[in-house]
Motif scaffolding. Structure first.
Motif, mmCIF file in Angstrom:
data_model
loop_
_atom_site.group_PDB
_atom_site.id
_atom_site.type_symbol
_atom_site.label_atom_id
_atom_site.label_comp_id
_atom_site.label_asym_id
_atom_site.label_seq_id
_atom_site.Cartn_x
_atom_site.Cartn_y
_atom_site.Cartn_z
ATOM 1 N N GLY A 5 0.827 -1.210 0.000
ATOM 2 C CA GLY A 5 0.000 0.000 0.000
ATOM 3 C C GLY A 5 0.854 1.250 0.000
ATOM 4 N N LEU A 6 1.933 1.217 0.776
ATOM 5 C CA LEU A 6 2.866 2.347 0.806
ATOM 6 C C LEU A 6 3.558 2.522 -0.544
ATOM 7 N N TRP A 16 1.110 4.054 -2.916
ATOM 8 C CA TRP A 16 0.912 5.475 -2.566
ATOM 9 C C TRP A 16 2.015 6.340 -3.169
ATOM 10 N N HIS A 17 3.257 5.820 -3.101
ATOM 11 C CA HIS A 17 4.408 6.582 -3.603
ATOM 12 C C HIS A 17 4.774 6.192 -5.036
ATOM 13 N N GLN A 18 3.938 5.378 -5.685
ATOM 14 C CA GLN A 18 4.106 4.998 -7.088
ATOM 15 C C GLN A 18 5.448 4.310 -7.341
ATOM 16 N N HIS A 50 -2.932 10.243 -5.921
ATOM 17 C CA HIS A 50 -2.390 8.903 -5.684
ATOM 18 C C HIS A 50 -3.321 7.903 -6.362
ATOM 19 N N GLU A 90 -3.039 5.241 -8.321
ATOM 20 C CA GLU A 90 -2.848 3.791 -8.222
ATOM 21 C C GLU A 90 -3.320 3.264 -6.871
ATOM 22 N N PHE A 91 -2.972 3.978 -5.814
ATOM 23 C CA PHE A 91 -3.381 3.540 -4.467
ATOM 24 C C PHE A 91 -4.898 3.507 -4.346
ATOM 25 N N TRP A 92 -5.558 4.589 -4.743
ATOM 26 C CA TRP A 92 -7.014 4.663 -4.579
ATOM 27 C C TRP A 92 -7.742 3.677 -5.485
#
Length: 263
Positions: free
Chosen positions: A36-37, A40-42, A163, A165-167
Motif C-alpha cells: 500500500g505504501l 501510494w508513492h508509485q 495517488h 494507483e493507491f485509490w
C-alpha cells in the motif's frame, strides 16, 4: 433457557499458541501495508497494486474464516482451536485449493470476490439452530465490515488523481469485498447464505440440502454463467457500489493494474 440467550464459555486449558496469530498471517498484513505504501508513492505501481490487492484479499479471507471459527468455538466446537483455525493461518484450512488458490485466481482473472469453503465445523457439538446460523453469517459479516471500512475514505471525496494507483487498489478491494458479501449470502447449498438457512429447514429438505452442499461452487458457477442471472447479479452489485460511493472507473482501473503482465 432459549438458545439465543445462552452462550457457553470456551473450554480452558488450550495452549496460547492455539489463539496466537500465525507468522504467515502477520507476513500478509505486513505485505499489505508495504505494498500500500509502494502504491501510494508509485514505486513500481502496477506490481505494487497487484500485491496490495492480493495481500489485502488474502487478509480478508483469513479474517472471514477466523470469524466462522471463533463463533463456532464460542458456541461449543472447541476442536476448531486444535485444528489451528484460530491462528489465522490460511494453510490450516480444510481445503487450501477452494479456500485460497481458486478464489485468488478468480480475483486476478475475473475481478470477482469468490467465497471459499474453508473451516470445518463440528455441528454436532453446536446446540441450537440460531448458533449454527450465526456461525455461517459471521464470515460474510467480516466482508460487510471490510467493505464499509474501505469506502469510508471516499465519503470525504479525496483527490484520487494525486495517488491514483493507491485509490484504484482500495476501490477494487472494496468492490471485491462487496461481490464476496453478495455471493456468500446467496441461498445456495454449501455457501454461507445457504448454510445459515439449513438448520431451519424441514428434515426432508435438509437431507436434500446436505446432498447438494458439496456441489455448491458448481451451482454458483452455473448460476453466474447464465446470462440473465449474471446480469441481475452484477446490476445489483454495481447499484450497491454506486450507493456506497464507489467509482466504477476507479475500480475498473484497479482491475486493469493488477493484471500487470498484460503490458
Amino acid at each position: 433457557m432459549s438458545d439465543w440467550r445462552r452462550w457457553d464459555p470456551p473450554v480452558l486449558g488450550l495452549p496460547r499458541a492455539a489463539f496466537r496469530p500465525s507468522a504467515i498471517f502477520l507476513a500478509l498484513v505486513g505485505l499489505f501495508a508495504l505494498s500500500g505504501l509502494m502504491a501510494w508513492h508509485q514505486v513500481t505501481p502496477r506490481l505494487a497494486v497487484f500485491l496490495f490487492v492480493v495481500s489485502g484479499w488474502l487478509v480478508s479471507l483469513c479474517l472471514h474464516e477466523y470469524a466462522h471459527a471463533v463463533v463456532a468455538y464460542r458456541s461449543g466446537d472447541t476442536d476448531v482451536a486444535h485444528r489451528g483455525y484460530l491462528t489465522l493461518n490460511p494453510l490450516k484450512y480444510s481445503n487450501v485449493l477452494l479456500s485460497i488458490i481458486l478464489p485468488l485466481l478468480v480475483v486476478v482473472l475475473g475481478g470477482i470476490g469468490l467465497p471459499g469453503g474453508a473451516v470445518w465445523v463440528d455441528h454436532a457439538a453446536i446446540r441450537g439452530r440460531l448458533r449454527k446460523s450465526l456461525i455461517s453469517l459471521a464470515g460474510p459479516a467480516t466482508n460487510v465490515l471490510f467493505t464499509l471500512v474501505l469506502v469510508i475514505p471516499f465519503a470525504f471525496d479525496p483527490d484520487v488523481f494525486v495517488h491514483l494507483e493507491f485509490w484504484s487498489g482500495v476501490a477494487l478491494l472494496a468492490f471485491l469485498q462487496l461481490t464476496a458479501t453478495v455471493l456468500n449470502l446467496l441461498p445456495v447449498p454449501g455457501l454461507d447464505g445457504g448454510n445459515a438457512l439449513q438448520p431451519w429447514l424441514k428434515p426432508n429438505t435438509r437431507r436434500m440440502y446436505d446432498v447438494l452442499a458439496p456441489y455448491g461452487f458448481i451451482l454458483l458457477f452455473v448460476l453466474l454463467w447464465e446470462p440473465t442471472v449474471n446480469r441481475y447479479f452484477f446490476d445489483a452489485v454495481y447499484a450497491v457500489g454506486d450507493l456506497l460511493g464507489l467509482d466504477r472507473q476507479l475500480y475498473a482501473l484497479g482491475f486493469d493494474l493488477i493484471r500487470f503482465w498484460q503490458r
